[in-house]
Design an enzyme around this catalytic site. Structure first.
Site, mmCIF file in Angstrom:
data_model
loop_
_atom_site.group_PDB
_atom_site.id
_atom_site.type_symbol
_atom_site.label_atom_id
_atom_site.label_comp_id
_atom_site.label_asym_id
_atom_site.label_seq_id
_atom_site.Cartn_x
_atom_site.Cartn_y
_atom_site.Cartn_z
ATOM 1 N N ASN A 8 0.860 -1.185 0.000
ATOM 2 C CA ASN A 8 0.000 0.000 0.000
ATOM 3 C C ASN A 8 0.897 1.236 0.000
ATOM 4 O O ASN A 8 1.443 1.610 1.043
ATOM 5 C CB ASN A 8 -0.905 -0.017 1.254
ATOM 6 C CG ASN A 8 -1.755 1.235 1.351
ATOM 7 O OD1 ASN A 8 -1.884 1.986 0.387
ATOM 8 N ND2 ASN A 8 -2.340 1.464 2.521
ATOM 9 N N LYS A 10 0.008 4.245 -0.410
ATOM 10 C CA LYS A 10 -0.713 5.435 0.079
ATOM 11 C C LYS A 10 -0.504 6.590 -0.914
ATOM 12 O O LYS A 10 -0.474 6.340 -2.111
ATOM 13 C CB LYS A 10 -0.250 5.790 1.491
ATOM 14 C CG LYS A 10 -0.211 4.571 2.418
ATOM 15 C CD LYS A 10 -0.055 4.935 3.854
ATOM 16 C CE LYS A 10 0.109 3.673 4.685
ATOM 17 N NZ LYS A 10 -0.092 3.860 6.083
ATOM 18 N N HIS A 89 -9.703 1.188 4.666
ATOM 19 C CA HIS A 89 -8.425 1.400 5.371
ATOM 20 C C HIS A 89 -8.651 2.383 6.518
ATOM 21 O O HIS A 89 -9.461 3.298 6.406
ATOM 22 C CB HIS A 89 -7.379 1.939 4.385
ATOM 23 C CG HIS A 89 -5.999 1.947 4.967
ATOM 24 N ND1 HIS A 89 -5.553 2.957 5.793
ATOM 25 C CD2 HIS A 89 -4.982 1.054 4.866
ATOM 26 C CE1 HIS A 89 -4.310 2.680 6.163
ATOM 27 N NE2 HIS A 89 -3.943 1.536 5.608
ATOM 28 N N GLU A 91 -7.071 4.842 7.492
ATOM 29 C CA GLU A 91 -6.895 6.268 7.135
ATOM 30 C C GLU A 91 -8.127 6.808 6.413
ATOM 31 O O GLU A 91 -8.478 7.974 6.554
ATOM 32 C CB GLU A 91 -5.621 6.426 6.286
ATOM 33 C CG GLU A 91 -4.376 6.266 7.145
ATOM 34 C CD GLU A 91 -3.165 5.695 6.429
ATOM 35 O OE1 GLU A 91 -3.149 5.661 5.181
ATOM 36 O OE2 GLU A 91 -2.229 5.260 7.137
ATOM 37 N N GLU A 147 -5.621 -4.858 10.781
ATOM 38 C CA GLU A 147 -4.664 -3.762 10.908
ATOM 39 C C GLU A 147 -4.926 -3.014 12.221
ATOM 40 O O GLU A 147 -5.709 -2.054 12.250
ATOM 41 C CB GLU A 147 -4.814 -2.800 9.726
ATOM 42 C CG GLU A 147 -4.453 -3.420 8.393
ATOM 43 C CD GLU A 147 -3.737 -2.428 7.499
ATOM 44 O OE1 GLU A 147 -2.570 -2.676 7.194
ATOM 45 O OE2 GLU A 147 -4.326 -1.402 7.148
ATOM 46 N N GLY A 153 1.698 2.509 10.647
ATOM 47 C CA GLY A 153 2.575 3.656 10.404
ATOM 48 C C GLY A 153 3.289 4.173 11.644
ATOM 49 O O GLY A 153 3.844 5.273 11.632
ATOM 50 N N SER A 185 3.208 -1.819 10.575
ATOM 51 C CA SER A 185 4.648 -1.763 10.894
ATOM 52 C C SER A 185 5.372 -3.071 10.605
ATOM 53 O O SER A 185 6.257 -3.500 11.371
ATOM 54 C CB SER A 185 4.856 -1.341 12.357
ATOM 55 O OG SER A 185 4.334 -0.047 12.572
ATOM 56 N N GLY A 207 4.573 1.564 4.773
ATOM 57 C CA GLY A 207 5.863 2.259 4.647
ATOM 58 C C GLY A 207 6.976 1.433 4.016
ATOM 59 O O GLY A 207 7.677 1.910 3.114
#
Ligand code: PEP
Length: 223
Positions: A8, A10, A89, A91, A147, A153, A185, A207
């Site tokens: 992902n 983002k 998600h 976010e 998640e 993150g 993470s 990330g």
């Protein structure tokens, strides 16, 4: 069954050139990797990011077409070659106020276009709401990503033992067919604890998926 590893990206990277560079590097280092790898870049990069890796999108709207400024439908994603779409998600839920009901509509719209939805949840109530109206055939195409909010993150991965308990809670609800991923993470040092120890069928990586060496390290760890 092959493990599924979903990248992902983002809202990254800032230029297509950089995105193509990351894509090429990941593809070049894949070698004989046995896992199924899916790259989810920003929408605008989808048709031009590169060939040779499976593509997914980071979101989709629930309608096919119409007066919905700014939205992208599953039919459009299908036309761009996407086989997966991330839905719900954290976010999207936090920044864009997406609800369980919206996530459910998106899951169903993706399934109707034969795109595999990756439903992100951090608690079982989100799972139950997200799969409302799905039949047993739909569940075969569904992917659930656990998640935990505290791990996304933050650089603070969730303990694999606790994740495993959640895995079995999810499995009890969705039955034996849907694949369940862990996300939060993930890095090359902890990836195998989720797949080989806790029993997840793959990973959703944020990330670390923008760093080709690290991402390939994750893939190799669990392949
Ligand atoms: C994510 O955004 O889905 C995610 C898992 O991010 P990160 O790997 O950076 O925690």
């Amino acid at each position: 069954m092959k493990s599924l590893i979903v990248a992902n990206w983002k809202c990254n990277p800032a230029t297509l050139k950089d995105g193509q560079g990351i894509f090429r590097e990941i593809k070049g280092k894949m070698g004989l990797v046995k896992s199924e790898v899916v790259i989810c870049p920003p929408f605008v990069y989808l048709p031009v990011i590169g060939k040779g890796l499976v593509l997914g999108a980071q979101d989709a709207f629930w309608e096919k077409a119409g007066a919905y400024t700014g939205e992208i439908s599953p039919a459009m994603l299908r036309d761009m070659g996407c086989r997966y779409v991330i839905v719900g998600h954290s976010e999207r839920r936090r920044v864009f106020r997406e609800t369980d009901e919206m996530a459910n509509k998106k899951v169903r719209a993706a399934l109707a276009e034969k795109i595999n939805p990756i439903l992100c949840i951090d608690r079982l109530s989100q799972l139950k709401a997200g799969i409302k109206g799905l039949n047993s055939k739909d569940l075969k195409s569904l992917i659930v990503a656990f998640e935990p909010l505290s791990a996304i993150g933050t650089g603070r991965p969730y303990p694999a033992g606790k994740a495993q308990k959640m895995y079995w809670g999810i499995r009890k609800i969705i039955g034996k067919d849907a694949r369940i991923l862990y996300g939060g993470s993930v890095n090359s040092g902890n990836a195998s604890s989720y797949v080989k120890e806790a029993g997840f069928q793959g990973l959703l990586v944020g990330g670390a998926s923008l760093k080709p060496r690290e991402f390939i390290g994750i893939i190799k760890e669990i392949s």
